[in-house]
Design a protein around this motif. Structure first.
Motif, PDB file in Angstrom:
ATOM      1  N   ALA A  26     -58.806  27.372  36.722  1.00 47.13           N
ATOM      2  CA  ALA A  26     -57.683  28.334  36.659  1.00 47.13           C
ATOM      3  C   ALA A  26     -58.063  29.769  36.744  1.00 47.13           C
ATOM      4  N   GLY A  27     -56.815  30.305  37.333  1.00 45.67           N
ATOM      5  CA  GLY A  27     -57.099  31.758  37.324  1.00 45.67           C
ATOM      6  C   GLY A  27     -57.848  32.421  38.955  1.00 45.67           C
ATOM      7  N   MET A  28     -58.849  31.212  39.598  1.00 45.19           N
ATOM      8  CA  MET A  28     -60.051  31.419  40.605  1.00 45.19           C
ATOM      9  C   MET A  28     -59.232  31.065  41.731  1.00 45.19           C
ATOM     10  N   SER A  29     -59.217  32.141  42.606  1.00 43.30           N
ATOM     11  CA  SER A  29     -59.194  32.165  44.216  1.00 43.30           C
ATOM     12  C   SER A  29     -57.540  32.744  44.173  1.00 43.30           C
ATOM     13  N   LYS A  30     -57.244  33.854  43.714  1.00 30.98           N
ATOM     14  CA  LYS A  30     -55.590  34.269  43.504  1.00 30.98           C
ATOM     15  C   LYS A  30     -55.515  34.054  44.717  1.00 30.98           C
ATOM     16  N   GLY A  31     -54.254  33.542  44.441  1.00 33.06           N
ATOM     17  CA  GLY A  31     -52.817  32.903  45.530  1.00 33.06           C
ATOM     18  C   GLY A  31     -53.608  32.078  46.729  1.00 33.06           C
ATOM     19  N   ASN A  32     -54.228  31.352  46.303  1.00 28.51           N
ATOM     20  CA  ASN A  32     -54.537  29.797  47.002  1.00 28.51           C
ATOM     21  C   ASN A  32     -54.079  28.884  46.410  1.00 28.51           C
ATOM     22  N   THR A 121     -51.820  26.639  41.074  1.00 26.59           N
ATOM     23  CA  THR A 121     -51.157  27.542  41.929  1.00 26.59           C
ATOM     24  C   THR A 121     -49.951  28.446  41.320  1.00 26.59           C
ATOM     25  N   PHE A 122     -49.500  28.241  40.890  1.00 24.25           N
ATOM     26  CA  PHE A 122     -48.047  28.949  40.274  1.00 24.25           C
ATOM     27  C   PHE A 122     -48.630  30.139  39.912  1.00 24.25           C
ATOM     28  N   GLU A 123     -50.289  30.316  39.591  1.00 24.25           N
ATOM     29  CA  GLU A 123     -50.816  31.517  37.845  1.00 24.25           C
ATOM     30  C   GLU A 123     -50.339  32.711  38.927  1.00 24.25           C
ATOM     31  N   THR A 124     -51.062  32.972  40.230  1.00 21.97           N
ATOM     32  CA  THR A 124     -51.082  34.396  41.286  1.00 21.97           C
ATOM     33  C   THR A 124     -49.462  34.974  40.747  1.00 21.97           C
ATOM     34  N   PRO A 125     -48.286  34.517  41.063  1.00 19.93           N
ATOM     35  CA  PRO A 125     -46.758  34.889  41.223  1.00 19.93           C
ATOM     36  C   PRO A 125     -46.607  35.105  39.674  1.00 19.93           C
ATOM     37  N   LEU A 126     -47.526  34.271  38.794  1.00 17.41           N
ATOM     38  CA  LEU A 126     -46.362  35.314  37.513  1.00 17.41           C
ATOM     39  C   LEU A 126     -47.245  35.610  37.469  1.00 17.41           C
ATOM     40  N   LEU A 127     -47.954  36.204  37.257  1.00 18.72           N
ATOM     41  CA  LEU A 127     -49.302  37.204  36.777  1.00 18.72           C
ATOM     42  C   LEU A 127     -49.317  38.564  37.077  1.00 18.72           C
ATOM     43  N   GLU A 128     -48.284  38.525  38.708  1.00 21.29           N
ATOM     44  CA  GLU A 128     -48.153  39.619  39.752  1.00 21.29           C
ATOM     45  C   GLU A 128     -46.453  39.609  38.808  1.00 21.29           C
ATOM     46  N   SER A 129     -45.754  39.458  38.528  1.00 18.32           N
ATOM     47  CA  SER A 129     -44.778  39.450  37.714  1.00 18.32           C
ATOM     48  C   SER A 129     -44.588  39.766  36.358  1.00 18.32           C
ATOM     49  N   GLY A 130     -46.445  40.171  35.719  1.00 17.87           N
ATOM     50  CA  GLY A 130     -46.549  40.287  34.377  1.00 17.87           C
ATOM     51  C   GLY A 130     -46.496  39.576  33.392  1.00 17.87           C
ATOM     52  N   ILE A 131     -46.016  38.161  34.178  1.00 16.88           N
ATOM     53  CA  ILE A 131     -46.006  37.478  32.699  1.00 16.88           C
ATOM     54  C   ILE A 131     -47.659  35.946  32.610  1.00 16.88           C
ATOM     55  N   PRO A 132     -48.236  37.037  31.420  1.00 14.88           N
ATOM     56  CA  PRO A 132     -49.692  36.459  31.276  1.00 14.88           C
ATOM     57  C   PRO A 132     -49.430  34.969  31.033  1.00 14.88           C
ATOM     58  N   ILE A 133     -50.352  34.830  30.920  1.00 19.16           N
ATOM     59  CA  ILE A 133     -50.717  33.574  30.909  1.00 19.16           C
ATOM     60  C   ILE A 133     -52.117  32.981  30.084  1.00 19.16           C
ATOM     61  N   ARG A 134     -51.497  32.227  28.664  1.00 19.07           N
ATOM     62  CA  ARG A 134     -52.838  32.227  27.652  1.00 19.07           C
ATOM     63  C   ARG A 134     -54.085  31.664  28.622  1.00 19.07           C
ATOM     64  N   HIS A 135     -53.909  30.070  28.502  1.00 21.85           N
ATOM     65  CA  HIS A 135     -55.302  29.577  29.441  1.00 21.85           C
ATOM     66  C   HIS A 135     -55.921  30.210  30.113  1.00 21.85           C
ATOM     67  N   ILE A 136     -55.847  31.430  30.816  1.00 23.01           N
ATOM     68  CA  ILE A 136     -56.754  31.682  31.732  1.00 23.01           C
ATOM     69  C   ILE A 136     -56.897  33.192  30.901  1.00 23.01           C
ATOM     70  N   GLU A 137     -56.503  33.949  29.625  1.00 27.05           N
ATOM     71  CA  GLU A 137     -56.486  35.267  28.855  1.00 27.05           C
ATOM     72  C   GLU A 137     -57.961  33.977  28.142  1.00 27.05           C
TER      73      GLU A 137
END
Length: 160
Positions: A26-32, A121-137
């Motif tokens: 999770a969180g690796m190679s963002k945008g891919n 795969t959809f983590e990057t758009p969420l992060l770019e929108s300012g939505i934190p992702i708990r499992h990455i944090e």
């Protein structure tokens, strides 16, 4: 400390092959695109392909390898699905038997790999929108749950 989010997929796969990455990606190679993997003997491959086709929300199919090929040529032509995933869970006759870091010794000439869309795969758009992702944090695996929503049947694959 390495910023895995900025690494290219090829670099991440190399670190996995060296077993420097051994956990969730999770969180690796963002945008891919990241994928889940199912490997079956050729005799069951068509039934699973049909299952994915009939259940595209549950099993969004990204690529299917040729029988015997461990290279997902459509989405990662330099990848090797026998070595490029941190851990493989091996099931025999539907029963979990072991977890290993490399399945090269288990690979057979009639196996088919299915790469299925992954929530990473959809983590990057969420992060770019300012939505934190708990499992990455928290540096842990993505939350998962079992559902009672049935899938459409296909051959021997009948859903949950």
């Amino acid at each position: 400390m390495v910023n895995y989010g900025m690494l290219e997929p090829k670099e991440i796969r190399e670190l996995i092959r060296k077993q420097e990455i051994t956990g969730p990606t999770a969180g690796m190679s963002k945008g891919n695109t990241q994928a889940n993997l199912v490997i079956l003997k050729k005799e069951h491959a068509f039934d699973f392909l049909l299952f994915c086709q009939r259940n595209p929300k549950s099993c969004p199919l990204l690529d299917v390898t040729e029988p015997g090929s461990y290279i997902p040529a459509m989405i990662a032509e330099n990848a090797d699905i026998r070595k490029d995933i941190p851990k493989y869970r091996i099931y025999r006759d539907g029963v979990f038997t072991e977890e290993v870091a490399d399945i090269t010794e288990y690979w057979e000439d009639d196996m088919v790999g299915f790469l299925i869309g992954c929530s990473f795969t959809f983590e990057t758009p969420l992060l770019e929108s300012g939505i934190p992702i708990r499992h990455i944090e928290e540096n842990c695996n993505v939350p998962m749950y079992k559902t009672n929503i049935l899938c459409n049947k296909a051959g021997i694959f009948e859903g949950p």
